[in-house]
Design an enzyme around this catalytic site. Structure first.
Site, mmCIF file in Angstrom:
data_model
loop_
_atom_site.group_PDB
_atom_site.id
_atom_site.type_symbol
_atom_site.label_atom_id
_atom_site.label_comp_id
_atom_site.label_asym_id
_atom_site.label_seq_id
_atom_site.Cartn_x
_atom_site.Cartn_y
_atom_site.Cartn_z
ATOM 1 N N TYR A 155 5.871 86.961 12.044
ATOM 2 C CA TYR A 155 5.367 85.578 12.147
ATOM 3 C C TYR A 155 6.042 84.690 11.109
ATOM 4 C CZ TYR A 155 2.051 81.668 12.047
ATOM 5 O OH TYR A 155 1.478 80.409 12.079
ATOM 6 N N LYS A 208 8.262 81.227 11.564
ATOM 7 C CA LYS A 208 7.871 79.955 10.942
ATOM 8 C C LYS A 208 8.952 79.443 9.987
ATOM 9 C CE LYS A 208 5.466 79.177 13.368
ATOM 10 N NZ LYS A 208 5.067 77.960 14.129
#
Length: 306
Positions: free
Chosen positions: A186, A190
């Site tokens: 993740y 990002k």
């Protein structure tokens, strides 16, 4: 922190067309609601789930009866779906003033997109990158119009700090479980949202482009993470309860970045309107250029042309 009230601080948006990915729920739905109150020409809701997308439009139009919407079904984890969505948008609109790349997934179990990319990177970065690439020519034309103020807003996260030490593991982006943890994967996606926004800003100065972290917000992303991992199931509710904000407040930063006068292109903003440097990796323009080139090479096939 900048004081920002969407009711009073968003100026009149007459004539503007706004596209919000993930506008069916959470931050995207709240952003659409607040924007709708300021008389835009049209708001496009991009959503994988047709039922939820149309339900969000019904919800908002019950509050703002005169708001004009268009629903476009789009799955960011399938590049053919993104291509079809962009093609439909371009066939039904003659301008695009704000593209809010809002949709995303967080810390889901290992998986691949329809095109064989790591699911979080493919959804959070690659799907949005293709959408942005296909809509960019129209945004550049819109930016040439008198009085225009064209913007691209990429939602990112403080979790970009959890990216691997090298930033982006380009050799592993077709692996479902590398980097080794869901939060690291993740964080990698990002970080890519920040770097891509910075590279876009460098290449297209006529458009204002920013990456924004909404803060810790009580959204469905937290629910998804808690369903996926036992430790998150135990700790996340406590953490979110004490430091998390409701969606109404959580949407302020992206609304500010999409509409306020003080926004500078290429910046990373934390709530609300605080320009921050981010990690050393988030400031690495060589890595941003490498990500750009890697991303462009994914889209060389004829199936990605309009």
């Amino acid at each position: 922190m900048i004081s920002f009230n969407p009711e009073t601080d968003i100026l009149d948006l007459s004539g503007k067309v706004i596209f919000i990915t993930g506008g069916n729920a959470g931050l995207g739905k709240e952003a659409a609601l607040q924007i709708a109150k300021h008389n835009p020409s049209k708001i496009i809701i991009g959503s994988r789930d047709r039922f939820k997308g149309l339900a969000a439009i019904d919800f908002i139009t019950n509050i703002v009866p005169n708001a004009k919407f268009q629903f476009i079904q789009m799955d960011l984890a399938a590049l053919s779906s993104v291509h079809a969505a962009a093609k439909l948008f371009l066939s039904t609109n003659i301008r695009l003033d704000i593209l809010m790349n809002n949709a995303g997934i967080m810390a889901v179990p290992p998986g691949l997109t329809a095109d064989g990319y790591e699911i979080q990177f493919g959804t959070n970065h690659l799907g949005h990158a293709l959408l942005t690439r296909l809509l960019l020519p129209l945004m550049l034309v819109t930016a040439e119009q008198p009085g225009s103020d064209v913007r691209i807003i990429n939602l990112t996260s403080d979790s970009h700090k959890r990216a691997p030490v090298e930033g982006i593991q380009f050799d592993n982006l077709r692996s479902a479980d590398q980097p080794s943890t869901a939060m690291m994967r993740y964080g990698q996606s990002k970080l890519a949202n920040i770097l891509y926004a910075k590279e876009l800003a460098k290449r297209y100065p006529s458009i204002k482009i920013a990456a924004v972290h909404p803060g810790v917000v009580k959204t469905d992303l937290q629910v998804t993470m808690r369903k996926s991992f036992l430790l998150a199931r135990l700790l996340a509710p406590v953490f979110t309860y004490f430091v998390g904000v409701e969606v109404e407040e959580g949407a302020h930063n992206q609304l500010w970045a999409a509409t306020a006068k003080g926004v500078k292109s290429g910046e990373l903003y934390y709530p609300v309107g605080q320009s921050v440097e981010g990690t050393e990796l988030a400031r690495n323009m060589d890595l941003a250029a490498e990500l750009w080139e890697w991303t462009e090479k994914r889209f060389t096939g004829s199936e990605y042309k309009l």
